[in-house]
Write an enzyme that holds these catalytic residues in place. Structure first.
Site, PDB file in Angstrom:
ATOM      1  N   LEU A 149       0.827  -1.214   0.000  1.00  0.00           N
ATOM      2  CA  LEU A 149       0.000   0.000   0.000  1.00  0.00           C
ATOM      3  C   LEU A 149       0.862   1.266   0.000  1.00  0.00           C
ATOM      4  CD1 LEU A 149      -2.735  -0.981   2.648  1.00  0.00           C
ATOM      5  CD2 LEU A 149      -2.961  -0.937   0.153  1.00  0.00           C
ATOM      6  N   SER A 150       2.178   1.105   0.175  1.00  0.00           N
ATOM      7  CA  SER A 150       3.041   2.285   0.318  1.00  0.00           C
ATOM      8  C   SER A 150       2.980   3.257  -0.869  1.00  0.00           C
ATOM      9  CB  SER A 150       4.488   1.852   0.575  1.00  0.00           C
ATOM     10  OG  SER A 150       4.563   1.223   1.834  1.00  0.00           O
ATOM     11  N   LYS A 210      15.198  -5.981   5.566  1.00  0.00           N
ATOM     12  CA  LYS A 210      15.470  -4.906   6.529  1.00  0.00           C
ATOM     13  C   LYS A 210      16.834  -5.039   7.209  1.00  0.00           C
ATOM     14  CE  LYS A 210      10.660  -3.797   7.471  1.00  0.00           C
ATOM     15  NZ  LYS A 210       9.621  -3.542   8.469  1.00  0.00           N
ATOM     16  N   ASP A 214       9.438   2.166  12.021  1.00  0.00           N
ATOM     17  CA  ASP A 214       8.367   1.229  12.393  1.00  0.00           C
ATOM     18  C   ASP A 214       7.904   1.434  13.841  1.00  0.00           C
ATOM     19  OD1 ASP A 214       8.117  -0.086   9.945  1.00  0.00           O
ATOM     20  OD2 ASP A 214       9.664  -1.552  10.438  1.00  0.00           O
ATOM     21  N   GLY A 227       7.107 -12.925  19.219  1.00  0.00           N
ATOM     22  CA  GLY A 227       7.950 -12.933  18.024  1.00  0.00           C
ATOM     23  C   GLY A 227       9.262 -12.208  18.294  1.00  0.00           C
ATOM     24  N   GLY A 258      12.322  -9.697  12.450  1.00  0.00           N
ATOM     25  CA  GLY A 258      12.538  -8.315  12.012  1.00  0.00           C
ATOM     26  C   GLY A 258      11.482  -7.351  12.540  1.00  0.00           C
ATOM     27  N   GLY A 275      -2.513  -3.532  12.114  1.00  0.00           N
ATOM     28  CA  GLY A 275      -1.325  -2.750  11.800  1.00  0.00           C
ATOM     29  C   GLY A 275      -1.509  -1.705  10.712  1.00  0.00           C
TER      30      GLY A 275
HETATM   31  P1  ATR Z   1       9.341 -10.597  10.279  1.00  0.00           P
HETATM   32  O1  ATR Z   1      10.299  -9.689   9.579  1.00  0.00           O
HETATM   33  O2  ATR Z   1       7.927 -10.537   9.809  1.00  0.00           O
HETATM   34  O3  ATR Z   1       9.447 -10.427  11.764  1.00  0.00           O
HETATM   35  P2  ATR Z   1      10.984 -12.920  10.496  1.00  0.00           P
HETATM   36  O4  ATR Z   1      12.164 -12.062  10.771  1.00  0.00           O
HETATM   37  O5  ATR Z   1      11.121 -14.109   9.603  1.00  0.00           O
HETATM   38  O6  ATR Z   1       9.797 -12.080   9.889  1.00  0.00           O
HETATM   39  O7  ATR Z   1      10.425 -13.403  11.924  1.00  0.00           O
HETATM   40  C1  ATR Z   1       9.286 -14.191  12.018  1.00  0.00           C
HETATM   41  C2  ATR Z   1       8.899 -14.338  13.480  1.00  0.00           C
HETATM   42  O8  ATR Z   1       7.654 -15.064  13.562  1.00  0.00           O
HETATM   43  C3  ATR Z   1       9.897 -15.126  14.308  1.00  0.00           C
HETATM   44  O9  ATR Z   1       9.874 -14.667  15.631  1.00  0.00           O
HETATM   45  C4  ATR Z   1       9.317 -16.554  14.204  1.00  0.00           C
HETATM   46  O10 ATR Z   1       9.711 -17.421  15.241  1.00  0.00           O
HETATM   47  P3  ATR Z   1      11.160 -18.179  15.185  1.00  0.00           P
HETATM   48  O11 ATR Z   1      12.182 -17.172  15.570  1.00  0.00           O
HETATM   49  O12 ATR Z   1      10.998 -19.288  16.143  1.00  0.00           O
HETATM   50  O13 ATR Z   1      11.287 -18.661  13.744  1.00  0.00           O
HETATM   51  C5  ATR Z   1       7.854 -16.249  14.333  1.00  0.00           C
HETATM   52  N1  ATR Z   1       6.962 -17.310  13.812  1.00  0.00           N
HETATM   53  C6  ATR Z   1       6.706 -17.610  12.517  1.00  0.00           C
HETATM   54  N2  ATR Z   1       5.792 -18.600  12.431  1.00  0.00           N
HETATM   55  C7  ATR Z   1       5.455 -18.935  13.701  1.00  0.00           C
HETATM   56  C8  ATR Z   1       4.539 -19.879  14.289  1.00  0.00           C
HETATM   57  N3  ATR Z   1       3.788 -20.681  13.554  1.00  0.00           N
HETATM   58  N4  ATR Z   1       4.455 -19.936  15.632  1.00  0.00           N
HETATM   59  C9  ATR Z   1       5.209 -19.125  16.389  1.00  0.00           C
HETATM   60  N5  ATR Z   1       6.086 -18.198  15.919  1.00  0.00           N
HETATM   61  C10 ATR Z   1       6.204 -18.099  14.589  1.00  0.00           C
END
Ligand code: ATR
Length: 281
Positions: free
Chosen positions: A17-18, A67, A103, A128, A131, A241
């Site tokens: 959407l940016s 990022k 962000d 989480g 990034g 968000g």
């Molecule tokens: P983003 O930039 O969107 O944060 P990312 O850097 O790949 O993407 O990080 C994804 C995050 O979602 C991580 O914290 C990941 O957990 P892990 O560090 O254990 O991989 C988390 N994540 C993704 N799928 C998940 C799930 N099904 N249950 C729990 N955590 C999840």
């Protein structure tokens, strides 16, 4: 006069959407600009950015999955980008790129100004440690959150984030599987990519304090699962968000053009369009 070029670089980026947000800001402020979405698959970020610079690119937003790479190529990082270890805003200088991260400021501005929240003294849970979590965690601490529990599936990732934040008294890294043992929270933020990668989050009930709120850093379809769970689990307000997206864009716009646009009309326009999209199928 030719327009100066701006872009969002990511993968996938076609549905970003940016471009619409920045076009609306440009129109509102009378600043002529060209802002496009540029797809850069894995390993292609450096080449795509170099080409963009050669064609007159003056500033770029960076989104998934680039990022951290964007932070690595910058000659200079703002304090908040350094603490986040991630860059979502690039500014062209005479010597290369300067990196910023808007962000966290975008999230805090959305929560405090649009939703009238006071983050000071709150007990917050960030789910989480990727990034997105890196981007918002420093700003949550700066906004006065009293305790920031961060839970993640992979322990080493959450430990790395807590180390980078460097406030052991306020920041508490834990395994996601222990989330049910940590008490209740005034604010629960989903910063995982679980919905986007198609593996839903598995969370227990009983995480919300009375009047506790839920925030998902995603919007549209990707936010529905977590926010529905939050509503069923007793969250007071549920916030997606979309507001953060508009606010981080406004902070980037300020960096590039020296003007902070009025975000309310742009947010209202996108909210209306999103509601139509989400209820359409
Ligand atoms: P983003 O930039 O969107 O944060 P990312 O850097 O790949 O993407 O990080 C994804 C995050 O979602 C991580 O914290 C990941 O957990 P892990 O560090 O254990 O991989 C988390 N994540 C993704 N799928 C998940 C799930 N099904 N249950 C729990 N955590 C999840």
């Amino acid at each position: 006069m030719s327009r100066v070029r701006y872009a969002v670089i990511g993968h996938p980026v076609a549905h970003s959407l940016s471009p619409r947000i920045h076009a609306a800001f440009g129109q509102q402020t009378g600043i002529a600009l060209e802002y496009t979405a540029i797809d850069a698959g894995c390993g292609r970020f450096d080449a795509v950015l170099a080409e963009f610079a050669a064609e007159g690119g003056r500033g770029a937003n960076v989104t998934l999955p680039h990022k951290a790479r964007a932070a690595a190529i910058c000659q200079h990082l703002s304090e908040r980008a350094r603490r986040a270890g991630a860059v979502n805003t690039l500014v062209r200088t005479n010597t290369g790129w300067e990196g910023d991260n808007t962000d966290g400021a975008g999230l805090v501005r959305d929560l405090t100004e649009r939703h009238g929240q006071d983050l000071r003294g709150r007990r917050a849970l960030l789910i989480g440690a990727g990034g997105a979590a890196h981007g918002v965690a420093p700003a949550l601490l700066d906004a006065g959150v009293e305790d920031l529990f961060i839970v993640n599936r992979t322990g080493s990732h959450v430990d790395a984030l807590a180390d980078a934040l460097g406030e052991p008294g306020r920041v508490h890294p834990r395994y996601l599987s222990d989330v049910g043992t940590l008490g209740v929270f005034d604010l629960v933020i989903n910063a995982t990519s679980a919905a986007r990668v198609g593996t839903p989050l598995d969370l227990p009930g009983g995480l919300f304090a009375p009047r506790g709120d839920a925030v998902d850093l995603s919007y549209g379809e990707a936010a529905i699962g977590f926010l529905s769970w939050a509503r069923a689990s007793g969250a007071d307000r549920t916030i997606d968000g979309l507001g953060m997206l508009v606010e981080q864009a406004a902070e980037s716009f300020l960096r590039w053009h020296g003007v902070h646009p009025d975000t309310d009309p742009v947010y209202a326009m996108l909210r209306e369009q999103q509601d139509v999209l989400v209820t359409a199928d």
